[in-house]
Write an enzyme that holds these catalytic residues in place. Structure first.
Site, PDB file in Angstrom:
ATOM      1  N   TYR A   1     -15.100  -3.031   7.983  1.00 27.55           N
ATOM      2  CA  TYR A   1     -13.814  -2.692   8.005  1.00 27.55           C
ATOM      3  C   TYR A   1     -13.265  -2.529   9.341  1.00 27.55           C
ATOM      4  O   TYR A   1     -12.199  -3.005   9.689  1.00 27.55           O
ATOM      5  CB  TYR A   1     -14.145  -1.215   7.683  1.00 27.55           C
TER       6      TYR A   1
ATOM      7  N   LYS B   1      -9.943  -4.454  10.731  1.00 27.85           N
ATOM      8  CA  LYS B   1      -8.692  -3.873  11.262  1.00 27.85           C
ATOM      9  C   LYS B   1      -8.688  -4.498  12.877  1.00 27.85           C
ATOM     10  O   LYS B   1      -7.460  -4.481  13.345  1.00 27.85           O
ATOM     11  CB  LYS B   1      -9.014  -2.348  11.488  1.00 27.85           C
TER      12      LYS B   1
ATOM     13  N   SER C   1      -6.223   0.521  12.212  1.00 27.39           N
ATOM     14  CA  SER C   1      -7.192   1.714  12.254  1.00 27.39           C
ATOM     15  C   SER C   1      -7.879   1.813  13.685  1.00 27.39           C
ATOM     16  O   SER C   1      -8.087   1.213  14.238  1.00 27.39           O
ATOM     17  CB  SER C   1      -8.391   1.572  11.090  1.00 27.39           C
TER      18      SER C   1
ATOM     19  N   THR D   1       1.761   3.373  -2.444  1.00 29.50           N
ATOM     20  CA  THR D   1       1.535   4.304  -3.535  1.00 29.50           C
ATOM     21  C   THR D   1       1.066   5.784  -3.204  1.00 29.50           C
ATOM     22  O   THR D   1       1.081   6.690  -3.794  1.00 29.50           O
ATOM     23  CB  THR D   1       0.923   3.675  -4.783  1.00 29.50           C
TER      24      THR D   1
ATOM     25  N   GLY E   1       0.923  -1.305  -0.064  1.00 30.66           N
ATOM     26  CA  GLY E   1       0.014  -0.065   0.329  1.00 30.66           C
ATOM     27  C   GLY E   1       1.026   1.393   0.033  1.00 30.66           C
ATOM     28  O   GLY E   1       0.482   2.235   0.489  1.00 30.66           O
TER      29      GLY E   1
END
Length: 232
Positions: free
Chosen positions: A137, A141, A124, A10, A8
């Site tokens: 989500y 996490k 997160s 970029t 991840g």
């Protein structure tokens, strides 16, 4: 100088981690975008073959084992639970957690051989306090927290540390695109420090955690959230 694999990498948090750590280390990066770089491999982390290829590409680039793995890749879906499709459930579990688990399993052998290693998961704050309409989500996490403690115990005698960083609201292009002015103000109102976390703060914490000075920090879930969880 350490050999560091970052997923991840970029944009946003991952890009800042890569920029910061590349100053004193050798880094190999991955993301979904197509980039022509010798130290980069574009891949889809829902594909087991692609995950193994990424690992092999990094080993080939370093001509050595991986010292540090930073699992930063992740996706976000904001939707009530009853509207979440089976494909979305599988996708988010694969990208946010399964890929990190598999990569960790691949790098551990080399770390054990060297008797040194660092794995850092970017979680997160939603995995700590929960988030309405983002239950999947939050679940992916929060999985990092149990995984981090268990794996830290498993490899503690090998001088390998495993930690998770749980950022709160972070100032990134993705955040800026997702929030209008009213939403941004609401975030600031509920955040004790009345600010967004900067990506460099997360990158600098990663920089510390890979040092020998941080060898006693393992199995921890560190909330870097501008005080957002202080009242929880």
């Amino acid at each position: 100088m350490k050999n560091i694999l970052i997923t991840g990498a970029t944009s946003g948090i991952g890009a800042q981690i890569a920029k910061t750590l590349s100053k004193n280390n050798d880094v190999f990066l991955s993301g979904r975008r197509k980039l022509e770089k010798v130290n980069y491999y574009a891949c889809d982390l829902v594909d087991m073959f692609e995950i193994e290829t990424l690992y092999n590409k990094a080993i080939e680039y370093f001509n050595s084992d991986i010292d540090v793995l930073i699992n930063c890749a992740g996706q976000y879906i904001y939707k009530p639970i009853e509207k979440m499709s089976l494909d979305e459930i599988t996708y988010l579990l694969d990208v946010n957690f399964k890929s990190a688990y598999i990569l960790s399993s691949l790098v551990i052998t080399g770390m054990k051989k060297k008797k040194w290693g660092r794995i850092i998961n970017i979680g997160s704050i939603s995995g700590v306090v929960g988030e309405a309409n983002a239950s999947l989500y939050s679940a992916t996490k929060s999985a990092f927290n149990g995984f981090t403690k268990a794996l830290a115990l498993e490899v503690a005698a090998n001088n390998i540390t495993i930690n998770t960083i749980n950022p709160g609201w972070v100032e990134t292009p993705l955040t800026n695109n997702a929030l209008d002015e009213k939403d941004r103000q609401e975030v600031l109102d509920i955040t004790p420090q009345k600010r967004f976390v900067e990506p460099i703060e997360i990158a600098k914490l990663c920089e510390y955690l890979i040092l020998d000075y941080a060898k006693g920090v393992t199995g921890q879930s560190i909330n870097l959230c501008a005080g957002l969880t202080c009242g929880c």
